[in-house]
Design a protein around this motif. Structure first.
Motif, PDB file in Angstrom:
ATOM      1  N   VAL A 191      16.774  93.946  40.778  1.00 29.87           N
ATOM      2  CA  VAL A 191      17.645  92.769  40.658  1.00 29.87           C
ATOM      3  C   VAL A 191      18.609  92.704  41.847  1.00 29.87           C
ATOM      4  CG1 VAL A 191      19.599  91.865  39.305  1.00 29.87           C
ATOM      5  CG2 VAL A 191      17.456  92.500  38.160  1.00 29.87           C
ATOM      6  N   LYS A 192      19.210  93.831  42.180  1.00 27.26           N
ATOM      7  CA  LYS A 192      20.169  93.877  43.292  1.00 27.26           C
ATOM      8  C   LYS A 192      19.500  93.513  44.615  1.00 27.26           C
ATOM      9  CE  LYS A 192      23.726  95.489  41.012  1.00 27.26           C
ATOM     10  NZ  LYS A 192      25.009  94.839  40.964  1.00 27.26           N
ATOM     11  N   ILE A 193      18.330  94.076  44.858  1.00 29.46           N
ATOM     12  CA  ILE A 193      17.617  93.790  46.111  1.00 29.46           C
ATOM     13  C   ILE A 193      17.222  92.324  46.167  1.00 29.46           C
ATOM     14  CG2 ILE A 193      15.538  94.257  47.478  1.00 29.46           C
ATOM     15  CD1 ILE A 193      15.619  97.141  46.202  1.00 29.46           C
ATOM     16  N   ARG A 194      16.656  91.796  45.067  1.00 30.01           N
ATOM     17  CA  ARG A 194      16.174  90.412  45.104  1.00 30.01           C
ATOM     18  C   ARG A 194      17.309  89.417  45.311  1.00 30.01           C
ATOM     19  NH1 ARG A 194      13.740  87.239  47.492  1.00 30.01           N
ATOM     20  NH2 ARG A 194      13.085  85.320  46.497  1.00 30.01           N
ATOM     21  N   ALA A 195      18.412  89.576  44.610  1.00 32.83           N
ATOM     22  CA  ALA A 195      19.554  88.670  44.807  1.00 32.83           C
ATOM     23  C   ALA A 195      20.062  88.769  46.246  1.00 32.83           C
ATOM     24  CB  ALA A 195      20.674  88.993  43.821  1.00 32.83           C
ATOM     25  N   SER A 196      20.104  89.974  46.771  1.00 32.40           N
ATOM     26  CA  SER A 196      20.591  90.184  48.143  1.00 32.40           C
ATOM     27  C   SER A 196      19.648  89.558  49.166  1.00 32.40           C
ATOM     28  CB  SER A 196      20.769  91.677  48.417  1.00 32.40           C
ATOM     29  OG  SER A 196      21.717  92.228  47.526  1.00 32.40           O
ATOM     30  N   GLN A 197      18.349  89.574  48.891  1.00 29.74           N
ATOM     31  CA  GLN A 197      17.391  88.896  49.778  1.00 29.74           C
ATOM     32  C   GLN A 197      17.661  87.394  49.780  1.00 29.74           C
ATOM     33  OE1 GLN A 197      13.716  90.144  47.929  1.00 29.74           O
ATOM     34  NE2 GLN A 197      13.385  91.781  49.426  1.00 29.74           N
ATOM     35  N   ILE A 198      17.829  86.823  48.610  1.00 28.51           N
ATOM     36  CA  ILE A 198      18.077  85.383  48.493  1.00 28.51           C
ATOM     37  C   ILE A 198      19.360  84.999  49.232  1.00 28.51           C
ATOM     38  CG2 ILE A 198      18.645  83.515  46.885  1.00 28.51           C
ATOM     39  CD1 ILE A 198      16.869  85.081  44.814  1.00 28.51           C
ATOM     40  N   ASN A 199      20.388  85.832  49.089  1.00 29.37           N
ATOM     41  CA  ASN A 199      21.696  85.555  49.701  1.00 29.37           C
ATOM     42  C   ASN A 199      21.797  86.014  51.153  1.00 29.37           C
ATOM     43  OD1 ASN A 199      22.882  84.313  47.435  1.00 29.37           O
ATOM     44  ND2 ASN A 199      23.263  86.313  46.518  1.00 29.37           N
ATOM     45  N   HIS A 200      20.750  86.604  51.670  1.00 24.89           N
ATOM     46  CA  HIS A 200      20.708  87.090  53.064  1.00 24.89           C
ATOM     47  C   HIS A 200      21.801  88.115  53.354  1.00 24.89           C
ATOM     48  CE1 HIS A 200      17.762  83.981  53.893  1.00 24.89           C
ATOM     49  NE2 HIS A 200      18.558  83.143  53.267  1.00 24.89           N
ATOM     50  N   CYS A 201      22.073  88.971  52.369  1.00 28.82           N
ATOM     51  CA  CYS A 201      23.086  90.001  52.576  1.00 28.82           C
ATOM     52  C   CYS A 201      22.400  91.271  53.062  1.00 28.82           C
ATOM     53  CB  CYS A 201      23.869  90.264  51.292  1.00 28.82           C
ATOM     54  SG  CYS A 201      25.220  91.436  51.569  1.00 28.82           S
ATOM     55  N   ALA A 202      22.361  91.443  54.361  1.00 29.47           N
ATOM     56  CA  ALA A 202      21.673  92.582  54.969  1.00 29.47           C
ATOM     57  C   ALA A 202      22.283  93.913  54.537  1.00 29.47           C
ATOM     58  CB  ALA A 202      21.694  92.449  56.491  1.00 29.47           C
ATOM     59  N   PHE A 203      23.597  93.954  54.409  1.00 23.90           N
ATOM     60  CA  PHE A 203      24.263  95.190  53.993  1.00 23.90           C
ATOM     61  C   PHE A 203      23.782  95.622  52.608  1.00 23.90           C
ATOM     62  CE2 PHE A 203      27.634  97.596  51.936  1.00 23.90           C
ATOM     63  CZ  PHE A 203      27.925  98.553  52.904  1.00 23.90           C
TER      64      PHE A 203
END
Length: 169
Positions: A53-65
């Motif tokens: 869940v954390k990785i997928r949301a971060s991919q959508i939001n383009h949060c590289a960190f």
């Protein structure tokens, strides 16, 4: 210039962009509140599902960190490279994930991208079929929290590549 570990040649990569703001340093009470919220949101959730869940949301939001952090934590916890690589195209790679993980990923996308202003009933109902109410509440909390972290990371331009697995636990 940097030498890539897989090749003997030296490659010149683009320079790392500096962070715009060390927000945690300047808003420590907010940062500590986020840590407490994060700790509460993950309680009772399967660690693998939580990281997906954390990785997928971060991919959508383009949060590289956050992509860097949660990918490293997932790998350190035994997640497969193949499932992480396929995560950005999970809908075409459903056979890599359980029905429960798919329901969580669908919900993650719906909550993260609120362009229609709501979470579709069919997405919520599917998640409700795979999670008990208390666990579903935790999944929703985890999705909300990573979206908040992503907003800090993207806005402040937090640089990926320096996180060590488990560093913030």
């Amino acid at each position: 210039m940097t030498t890539h570990p897989d090749t003997p040649t030296t490659v010149e990569y683009a320079p790392e962009q500096p962070a715009r703001l060390e927000w945690a340093k300047h808003a420590p009470e907010v940062y500590q509140a986020m840590i407490r919220l994060e700790t509460a949101a993950r309680k009772g959730l399967d660690h693998t599902l939580y990281e997906l869940v954390k990785i997928r949301a971060s991919q959508i939001n383009h949060c590289a960190f956050c992509i860097d952090m949660h990918t490293k934590d997932a790998l350190a916890a035994g997640e497969s490279v193949e499932r992480i690589v396929q995560l950005s195209a999970w809908d075409e790679s459903r056979h890599f994930y359980t029905a429960k993980e798919i329901a969580a990923l669908e919900l993650t996308e719906a909550v993260t991208v609120l362009t229609d202003g709501f979470v579709p009933d069919e997405v919520y109902d599917n998640a409700a079929e795979h999670f008990e109410e208390a666990e579903l509440a935790q999944v929703i909390a985890a999705i909300a929290v990573i979206n908040a972290w992503n907003r800090f990371g993207v806005t402040c331009r937090m640089a990926p590549g320096h996180y060590e697995p488990g560093q913030y636990k």
